[in-house]
Design a protein around this motif. Structure first.
Motif, PDB file in Angstrom:
ATOM      1  N   LEU A   1       0.828  -1.202   0.000  1.00 59.43           N
ATOM      2  CA  LEU A   1       0.000   0.000   0.000  1.00 59.43           C
ATOM      3  C   LEU A   1       0.866   1.257   0.000  1.00 59.43           C
ATOM      4  O   LEU A   1       0.554   2.243  -0.698  1.00 59.43           O
ATOM      5  CB  LEU A   1      -0.915  -0.023   1.234  1.00 59.43           C
ATOM      6  CG  LEU A   1      -1.862   1.157   1.428  1.00 59.43           C
ATOM      7  CD1 LEU A   1      -2.849   1.244   0.280  1.00 59.43           C
ATOM      8  CD2 LEU A   1      -2.601   1.011   2.760  1.00 59.43           C
TER       9      LEU A   1
ATOM     10  N   TYR B   1       1.903   1.749  -4.149  1.00 62.54           N
ATOM     11  CA  TYR B   1       0.725   2.517  -4.550  1.00 62.54           C
ATOM     12  C   TYR B   1       0.637   3.893  -3.896  1.00 62.54           C
ATOM     13  O   TYR B   1      -0.401   4.546  -3.970  1.00 62.54           O
ATOM     14  CB  TYR B   1      -0.547   1.710  -4.260  1.00 62.54           C
ATOM     15  CG  TYR B   1      -0.595   0.416  -5.045  1.00 62.54           C
ATOM     16  CD1 TYR B   1      -0.848   0.426  -6.412  1.00 62.54           C
ATOM     17  CD2 TYR B   1      -0.348  -0.810  -4.426  1.00 62.54           C
ATOM     18  CE1 TYR B   1      -0.884  -0.754  -7.145  1.00 62.54           C
ATOM     19  CE2 TYR B   1      -0.382  -1.996  -5.139  1.00 62.54           C
ATOM     20  CZ  TYR B   1      -0.641  -1.964  -6.499  1.00 62.54           C
ATOM     21  OH  TYR B   1      -0.662  -3.130  -7.224  1.00 62.54           O
TER      22      TYR B   1
ATOM     23  N   LEU C   1      -2.090   5.218   1.676  1.00 60.44           N
ATOM     24  CA  LEU C   1      -3.536   5.400   1.773  1.00 60.44           C
ATOM     25  C   LEU C   1      -3.958   6.868   1.639  1.00 60.44           C
ATOM     26  O   LEU C   1      -4.985   7.146   0.988  1.00 60.44           O
ATOM     27  CB  LEU C   1      -4.034   4.810   3.099  1.00 60.44           C
ATOM     28  CG  LEU C   1      -5.549   4.709   3.263  1.00 60.44           C
ATOM     29  CD1 LEU C   1      -6.155   3.821   2.185  1.00 60.44           C
ATOM     30  CD2 LEU C   1      -5.897   4.159   4.652  1.00 60.44           C
TER      31      LEU C   1
ATOM     32  N   ILE D   1      -4.179   7.679  -2.062  1.00 63.71           N
ATOM     33  CA  ILE D   1      -5.291   6.995  -2.724  1.00 63.71           C
ATOM     34  C   ILE D   1      -6.616   7.631  -2.331  1.00 63.71           C
ATOM     35  O   ILE D   1      -7.513   7.826  -3.155  1.00 63.71           O
ATOM     36  CB  ILE D   1      -5.264   5.498  -2.366  1.00 63.71           C
ATOM     37  CG1 ILE D   1      -4.004   4.849  -2.944  1.00 63.71           C
ATOM     38  CG2 ILE D   1      -6.503   4.789  -2.880  1.00 63.71           C
ATOM     39  CD1 ILE D   1      -3.770   3.436  -2.496  1.00 63.71           C
TER      40      ILE D   1
ATOM     41  N   LEU E   1      -7.166  -3.343  -0.214  1.00 61.72           N
ATOM     42  CA  LEU E   1      -6.878  -3.824  -1.567  1.00 61.72           C
ATOM     43  C   LEU E   1      -8.000  -3.419  -2.527  1.00 61.72           C
ATOM     44  O   LEU E   1      -7.742  -3.033  -3.675  1.00 61.72           O
ATOM     45  CB  LEU E   1      -6.711  -5.342  -1.550  1.00 61.72           C
ATOM     46  CG  LEU E   1      -6.074  -5.981  -2.786  1.00 61.72           C
ATOM     47  CD1 LEU E   1      -4.611  -5.563  -2.914  1.00 61.72           C
ATOM     48  CD2 LEU E   1      -6.165  -7.508  -2.708  1.00 61.72           C
TER      49      LEU E   1
ATOM     50  N   ILE F   1      -7.645   0.307  -3.243  1.00 62.81           N
ATOM     51  CA  ILE F   1      -6.596   0.515  -4.249  1.00 62.81           C
ATOM     52  C   ILE F   1      -7.119   0.165  -5.640  1.00 62.81           C
ATOM     53  O   ILE F   1      -6.876   0.870  -6.622  1.00 62.81           O
ATOM     54  CB  ILE F   1      -5.348  -0.332  -3.925  1.00 62.81           C
ATOM     55  CG1 ILE F   1      -4.767   0.058  -2.570  1.00 62.81           C
ATOM     56  CG2 ILE F   1      -4.286  -0.171  -5.008  1.00 62.81           C
ATOM     57  CD1 ILE F   1      -3.686  -0.892  -2.079  1.00 62.81           C
TER      58      ILE F   1
ATOM     59  N   ARG G   1      -7.106   2.258  -9.113  1.00 59.35           N
ATOM     60  CA  ARG G   1      -6.334   1.772 -10.258  1.00 59.35           C
ATOM     61  C   ARG G   1      -7.222   1.428 -11.449  1.00 59.35           C
ATOM     62  O   ARG G   1      -6.847   1.664 -12.600  1.00 59.35           O
ATOM     63  CB  ARG G   1      -5.536   0.531  -9.859  1.00 59.35           C
ATOM     64  CG  ARG G   1      -4.442   0.784  -8.835  1.00 59.35           C
ATOM     65  CD  ARG G   1      -3.197   1.335  -9.474  1.00 59.35           C
ATOM     66  NE  ARG G   1      -2.536   0.352 -10.327  1.00 59.35           N
ATOM     67  CZ  ARG G   1      -1.429   0.585 -11.019  1.00 59.35           C
ATOM     68  NH1 ARG G   1      -0.893   1.798 -10.976  1.00 59.35           N
ATOM     69  NH2 ARG G   1      -0.870  -0.346 -11.756  1.00 59.35           N
TER      70      ARG G   1
ATOM     71  N   MET H   1      -5.919  -6.946  -9.194  1.00 54.45           N
ATOM     72  CA  MET H   1      -4.858  -6.390  -8.359  1.00 54.45           C
ATOM     73  C   MET H   1      -3.669  -7.348  -8.280  1.00 54.45           C
ATOM     74  O   MET H   1      -2.503  -6.926  -8.314  1.00 54.45           O
ATOM     75  CB  MET H   1      -5.388  -6.091  -6.962  1.00 54.45           C
ATOM     76  CG  MET H   1      -6.313  -4.891  -6.883  1.00 54.45           C
ATOM     77  SD  MET H   1      -5.528  -3.368  -7.481  1.00 54.45           S
ATOM     78  CE  MET H   1      -4.100  -3.276  -6.406  1.00 54.45           C
TER      79      MET H   1
END
Length: 572
Positions: free
Chosen positions: A214, A218, A221, A224, A298, A301, A305, A319
């Motif tokens: 995470l 990515y 948090l 995101i 997940l 995310i 994405r 994912m």
């Protein structure tokens, strides 16, 4: 690219670890089987230690609804998917309401299934003639079987996707049926518990890996969340008032149905001690935050994405493939996540399959065999050769009742092993059904939650009787299934209310129905409600005064009220 050799290596290591766990469990069972074949097989000889018990309580929570359903719900609903974590916490509360006392009574009274306790509690003399017994068999069996089929469906689809179509869904499901059937036939509940240790460790490792990814892969948090605030603000907004009732329904419904599913009473009866049960309950309470929260992230995310997925159920697979397609390290990490998802589905499937086999063996076949045995004519005796007039028992009756019981247990155990494999393979034809996991869980909740008065309330209120329980279950199941089918908001909560009102009304209107029907029933009630035991009726076990429910009622109230402060009733 897709999955490479890394996935096969990890799957092989995982399978070898399961084989080792089952081998140890089968060896222990073989050495201890003389102490009672059925008790050893279905409740691990009442000797599960804290680690095995804790993992076997926690791992089965993380079924297909966690590894597939939770990312999908987070993709669709955003942070509102947190309700699934709350339902698992509610599961712990319900489990603590009955597990300590059920464990203590099991050790003292020798129960080997939840229905043997309920038979003792409600004075069931002949199970094969008792409406309550068969009603509970149906209420426990069918939701559990449907739930098991859903796990087979998820496993087949996962392995099919992971291997790029090299393994068909049908072949994967047949393989799962063979593996679980054989493993559980060899090692019983102990094998399930030891496998749960392996599966739980894999799930925790994968969940921690998600938290690492995470941040590292990515952007963390906060980044995101900021992206979603711009592109999909509904996924980070506080729930509307119309969603609050659904949240409560999920908490209570899913928490009740999973805690009252027969594999959880089975664990309480299998605990080696109150300390083991206490440690296992603590692991159960903590596990959702270690496993479910990362899988929720997940899905969040995935929404950032892949914002335009046609089917949110594809979130987890996409994912994982997103990681696999990056580089060699990504293939390893993606393979770990895929093995973890398979482990989560297998843990639930093995747990529920063992409970179904227990129901078939101990609550269906055994009462019928016992009834047939009672109808058989007694063996004739012959006069004493000394002319005293005494009767010498025939050779058939010279075998002690204890040895005969053990032999009957062994025969019944082998019958149930065949039934275990058969039930596993009967799930295979349903793998092609298009299961709606959310709707499936709601139907399960509407049925299994109706056993709350029978299992929990009956342990603390002597006034409840079997006919009030029967009436409450019939009303609750009937109304619950109808309300869920028509998608009535709060349907499960309304069915529980109907059940409770029916049960309490009948108990208060006809209190004499709670009177014991025999001396045996009276003795059982005096023991179950141990506060009324006179000093002369001391039990072989110390009084169970460490139950969370009856040590301090204020603690139980705090446990029930405190989680609701996390309920998003406010608006900004």
């Amino acid at each position: 690219g897709g999955f490479g050799v890394e996935l096969w290596v990890l799957l092989a290591l995982y399978f070898l670890a399961l084989v080792a766990a089952v081998a140890v469990a089968a060896f222990i069972q073989f050495r201890r089987c003389k102490e009672g074949a059925l008790v050893e097989h279905y409740i691990a000889g009442r000797a599960l230690g804290p680690i095995a018990l804790g993992f076997s309580l926690a791992a089965p929570v993380f079924s297909a609804s966690t590894v597939i359903g939770l990312p999908a719900e987070a993709y669709s609903e955003g942070f509102s998917a947190w309700r699934c974590v709350g339902s698992s916490t509610f599961l712990s509360i319900v489990f603590l309401a009955y597990a300590p006392r059920l464990h203590w009574l099991t050790q003292a009274r020798g129960y080997d299934s939840i229905l043997s306790f309920l038979g003792d509690r409600f004075g069931v003399a002949q199970q094969h003639k008792e409406p309550l017994h068969w009603l509970l068999v149906l209420v426990f069996f069918f939701p559990s079987y449907i739930y098991l089929c859903a796990q087979f469906n998820a496993f087949g689809n996962l392995l099919h996707a992971a291997t790029g179509g090299e393994v068909s869904t049908l072949l994967a499901s047949c393989g799962l049926a063979a593996v679980l059937g054989i493993f559980e036939a060899l090692g019983g509940l102990r094998a399930v518990a030891f496998m749960s240790v392996v599966q739980g460790a894999v799930l925790v490792a994968a969940s921690l890996l998600i938290l690492v990814l995470l941040d590292t892969a990515y952007g963390g948090l906060p980044a995101i969340t900021a992206q979603l605030e711009a592109t999909s603000p509904g996924h980070v907004a506080v729930m509307s008032h119309s969603q609050n009732l659904r949240w409560a329904e999920v908490w209570i419904g899913m928490g009740l149905q999973r805690a009252l599913c027969p594999d959880y009473p089975q664990r309480a009866m299998a605990a080696a001690s109150q300390n083991a049960l206490r440690m296992g309950s603590a692991m159960l309470a903590v596990a959702p935050f270690l496993v479910q929260v990362p899988f929720l992230f997940l899905g969040i995310i995935g929404r950032a994405r892949f914002p335009a997925l046609a089917d949110p159920k594809d979130t987890f697979a996409l994912m994982v493939l997103d990681l696999v397609q990056q580089d060699a390290a990504g293939r390893v990490l993606g393979s770990i996540l895929m093995v973890a998802s398979i482990a989560g589905v297998m843990s639930t499937a093995s747990s529920v399959l063992c409970a179904i086999a227990q129901i078939i063996a101990l609550d269906v076949v055994r009462p019928l065999v016992t009834a047939l045995g009672q109808q058989a004519p007694a063996a004739a005796g012959r006069p004493d050769s000394a002319g005293t007039g005494k009767v010498v028992e025939s050779a058939e009756r010279e075998v002690s009742a204890k040895d005969a019981g053990r032999r009957a247990d062994v025969v019944l155990l082998w019958t149930s092993r065949v039934a275990t494999v058969a039930v596993a393979f009967l799930c295979v034809p349903l793998v092609f059904a298009d299961f709606d996991l959310d709707q499936l869980l709601r139907f399960q909740s509407a049925i299994l939650a109706q056993t709350l008065p029978a299992i929990v309330v009956a342990m603390y209120w002597r006034g409840i009787n079997k006919w009030s329980v029967v009436a409450g279950i019939v009303v609750g199941v009937g109304s619950g299934v109808a309300l869920v089918a028509f998608d009535i908001p709060g349907g499960i909560l309304l069915s529980l209310l109907a059940n409770w009102l029916t049960t309490v009304t009948l108990c208060c209107a006809v209190p004499r129905l709670a009177s014991p029907g025999s001396d045996r029933h009276e003795r059982a009630l005096r023991f179950i409600f141990w506060r009324t035991l006179p000093p002369s009726a001391a039990s072989p076990l110390p009084a169970n005064r460490k139950e969370p429910v009856n040590t301090w009622w204020g603690l139980g109230l705090v446990a029930l009220v405190l989680p609701w402060f996390g309920f998003p009733l406010y608006r900004v």
